[in-house]
Design a protein around this motif. Structure first.
Motif, short mmCIF file in Angstrom:
data_model
loop_
_atom_site.label_atom_id
_atom_site.label_comp_id
_atom_site.label_asym_id
_atom_site.label_seq_id
_atom_site.Cartn_x
_atom_site.Cartn_y
_atom_site.Cartn_z
N LYS A 58 -5.53 0.18 3.59
CA LYS A 58 -4.33 -0.31 4.41
C LYS A 58 -4.02 -1.67 4.09
CE LYS A 58 -2.89 -0.08 9.00
NZ LYS A 58 -3.14 0.22 10.60
N LYS A 59 -5.13 -2.59 3.95
CA LYS A 59 -4.69 -4.22 3.72
C LYS A 59 -3.83 -4.42 2.42
CE LYS A 59 -9.16 -5.30 1.67
NZ LYS A 59 -10.40 -5.90 1.72
N PHE A 60 -4.10 -3.57 1.31
CA PHE A 60 -3.04 -3.88 0.21
C PHE A 60 -2.02 -3.43 0.39
CE2 PHE A 60 -2.33 -2.69 -4.10
CZ PHE A 60 -2.16 -3.75 -4.73
N ILE A 61 -1.94 -2.27 1.27
CA ILE A 61 -0.28 -1.70 1.40
C ILE A 61 0.26 -2.66 2.39
CG2 ILE A 61 0.92 -0.03 2.85
CD1 ILE A 61 -0.49 1.20 0.37
N LEU A 62 -0.44 -3.31 3.32
CA LEU A 62 0.37 -4.21 4.09
C LEU A 62 0.74 -5.41 3.33
CD1 LEU A 62 -1.51 -4.28 7.51
CD2 LEU A 62 0.36 -3.02 6.76
N LEU A 63 -0.14 -5.77 2.37
CA LEU A 63 0.13 -6.92 1.50
C LEU A 63 1.60 -6.84 0.82
CD1 LEU A 63 -0.74 -9.88 0.48
CD2 LEU A 63 -1.96 -8.48 -1.49
N LEU A 64 1.98 -5.62 0.26
CA LEU A 64 3.00 -5.15 -0.43
C LEU A 64 4.13 -4.79 0.50
CD1 LEU A 64 1.41 -3.28 -3.54
CD2 LEU A 64 2.09 -5.56 -3.45
N SER A 65 3.94 -4.62 1.58
CA SER A 65 4.86 -4.12 2.64
C SER A 65 6.21 -4.77 2.60
CB SER A 65 4.56 -4.19 4.03
OG SER A 65 4.18 -5.47 4.45
N PRO A 66 6.24 -5.93 2.37
CA PRO A 66 7.74 -6.88 2.17
C PRO A 66 8.55 -6.15 0.99
CG PRO A 66 6.11 -8.80 2.52
CD PRO A 66 5.28 -7.16 2.02
N LEU A 67 8.00 -5.62 -0.03
CA LEU A 67 8.80 -5.32 -1.20
C LEU A 67 9.24 -3.84 -0.90
CD1 LEU A 67 6.49 -6.15 -4.23
CD2 LEU A 67 8.36 -7.35 -3.36
N PRO A 68 10.51 -3.61 -0.86
CA PRO A 68 11.09 -2.12 -0.36
C PRO A 68 10.57 -1.15 -1.17
CG PRO A 68 13.11 -3.91 -0.42
CD PRO A 68 11.70 -4.62 -1.02
N LEU B 161 5.43 4.09 -2.12
CA LEU B 161 5.10 4.53 -3.67
C LEU B 161 3.40 4.66 -3.84
CD1 LEU B 161 7.42 2.86 -6.03
CD2 LEU B 161 7.40 5.09 -5.47
N LEU B 162 2.74 3.67 -3.11
CA LEU B 162 1.24 3.55 -3.28
C LEU B 162 0.78 4.72 -2.25
CD1 LEU B 162 0.39 -0.12 -3.13
CD2 LEU B 162 0.28 1.46 -4.83
N ALA C 110 10.19 6.53 -0.59
CA ALA C 110 10.21 5.26 -1.49
C ALA C 110 11.48 5.11 -2.18
CB ALA C 110 9.01 5.44 -2.36
N LEU C 111 11.85 6.51 -2.84
CA LEU C 111 13.32 6.40 -3.52
C LEU C 111 14.47 6.18 -2.58
CD1 LEU C 111 12.75 9.17 -5.93
CD2 LEU C 111 12.74 6.50 -6.35
N THR C 112 14.29 6.75 -1.32
CA THR C 112 15.35 6.57 -0.43
C THR C 112 15.72 5.05 0.05
OG1 THR C 112 15.06 9.00 0.62
CG2 THR C 112 16.31 7.08 2.13
N ILE C 113 14.40 4.60 0.39
CA ILE C 113 14.24 3.22 0.70
C ILE C 113 14.84 2.12 -0.32
CG2 ILE C 113 12.72 1.21 1.43
CD1 ILE C 113 11.05 3.13 2.93
N ILE C 114 14.29 2.45 -1.43
CA ILE C 114 14.95 1.45 -2.78
C ILE C 114 16.23 1.65 -3.10
CG2 ILE C 114 14.46 1.37 -5.24
CD1 ILE C 114 11.68 2.20 -4.91
N GLY C 115 16.86 3.03 -3.01
CA GLY C 115 18.02 3.08 -3.10
C GLY C 115 19.26 2.58 -1.93
#
Length: 346
Positions: A202-212, A217-218, A225-230
């Motif tokens: 979870k801590k690694f997920i939260l670290l990458l959370s600012p990247l849409p 994806l993780l 993930a594709l919806t958010i990125i799009g």
């Protein structure tokens, strides 16, 4: 001629031996040691003072002569500096350098942590743990991941086995995160510990959370993930277009304003003044459009952060569960595979 050579070389050889300095070894690490005069000639002694019954001891990296010693044993060794590695199944190996003096006993004092949980740090390369568990390979993964070896399932979450030397192929099968193959080069009889988790922390997920979309994806939430990125790309593109349009209109306004200031006639000044008023209205509309374009961008980023923080992957995040393994050896298809019972501390 030979008589001449021997008469010159042999005395020179003995003189060199007498003049060669003897280095005094330094004790690099000597926690809690003390010397007691035992009056033993031609050797020094190391005596074990431990808080456990026995340890497996490696002296001077002699891997062919690793033996068990009881608490209180004295070991005769040549005088000089020696390197000791003490291993006990349930704590990290302890390493010491001691310099032994002829005719004296040096006491090696060490206290193992008996309350420590078994972890990879404790198990990896631990001689005593290899004997205790009867294995040379330990794999740990998620509790719901199945471990396959030689086309057979050998355990879930945690296995300990006495594998053959050489490269061994394993497969980790998780119902939510798919299959993962790994090759382990098994080169030693000592335990080799491998952490093969498939679920994210979870801590690694939260670290990458600012990247849409990165957290999704993780967590193997590909559609989300594709919806958010799009959405981030579309809203970001609209904002970039609105910002570029606004800057162009401001540039046009500044050009008209500079021409208005430098107008040579009243008529030209009036005409440029009218154009400047119209351009100000265009700039205001462009500014409003740019500000409105921020709303979808902020909404997508907020959705991404909220989902990263509060949405869990199927089956949950990686669970760090303290384990104490109790191994019973069973025969499976002609090979020895230990059965692992887990004591779970919550």
């Amino acid at each position: 001629m030979y008589h001449y050579l021997f008469s010159r070389l042999i005395p020179a050889f003995f003189i060199c031996l007498l003049l060669t300095p003897v280095s005094n070894a330094q004790i690099i690490r000597c926690d809690g040691c003390q010397n007691t005069d035992s009056r033993v000639e031609n050797s020094g002694y190391i005596k074990l003072d431990l808080n456990v019954d026995s340890v497996k001891l490696n002296i001077d990296n002699d891997f062919d002569n690793i033996r068990y010693y009881q608490n209180g044993d004295s070991i005769a060794l040549s005088p000089g500096q020696h390197y000791f590695v003490l291993t006990w199944p349930f704590d990290e190996p302890a390493q010491y350098y001691h310099t032994l003096t002829e005719g004296k006993t040096t006491v090696l004092v060490h206290r193992f942590n008996k309350d420590r949980e078994i972890t990879g740090i404790v198990l990896d390369r631990n001689y005593a743990a290899s004997d205790y568990f009867g294995s040379n390979l330990i794999l740990q993964t998620d509790p719901d991941s199945e471990i396959w070896y030689k086309d057979n399932p050998v355990g879930k979450g945690f296995i300990s086995l006495n594998a053959e030397r050489g490269k061994q192929q394993f497969e980790i099968r998780n119902p939510d995160f798919g299959n993962r193959s790994i090759t382990i080069d098994n080169r030693t009889d000592r335990i080799s510990y491998h952490s093969l988790y498939t679920r994210p922390e979870k801590k690694f997920i939260l670290l990458l959370s600012p990247l849409p979309g990165a957290a999704q994806l993780l967590k193997r939430q590909k559609k989300k993930a594709l919806t958010i990125i799009g959405s981030a790309l579309v809203s970001g593109g609209l904002l970039a277009f609105a910002d570029r349009r606004y800057n162009n209109e401001v540039s046009k306004l500044n050009t008209i304003r500079s021409q208005y200031v430098g107008a040579s006639t009243v008529e030209r000044a009036e005409r440029l003044g009218s154009q400047m008023e119209d351009q100000i209205s265009v700039v205001d509309r462009s500014s409003l459009y740019r500000n409105l374009s921020l709303i979808p961008v902020i909404s997508v980023l907020a959705w991404n952060l909220y989902d990263a923080f509060f949405s869990e992957p199927n089956g949950g995040y990686r669970k760090k569960i303290p384990l104490r393994a109790y191994i019973e050896t069973n025969s499976v298809s002609g090979n020895l595979y230990p059965t692992v019972n887990l004591s779970i501390s919550r």
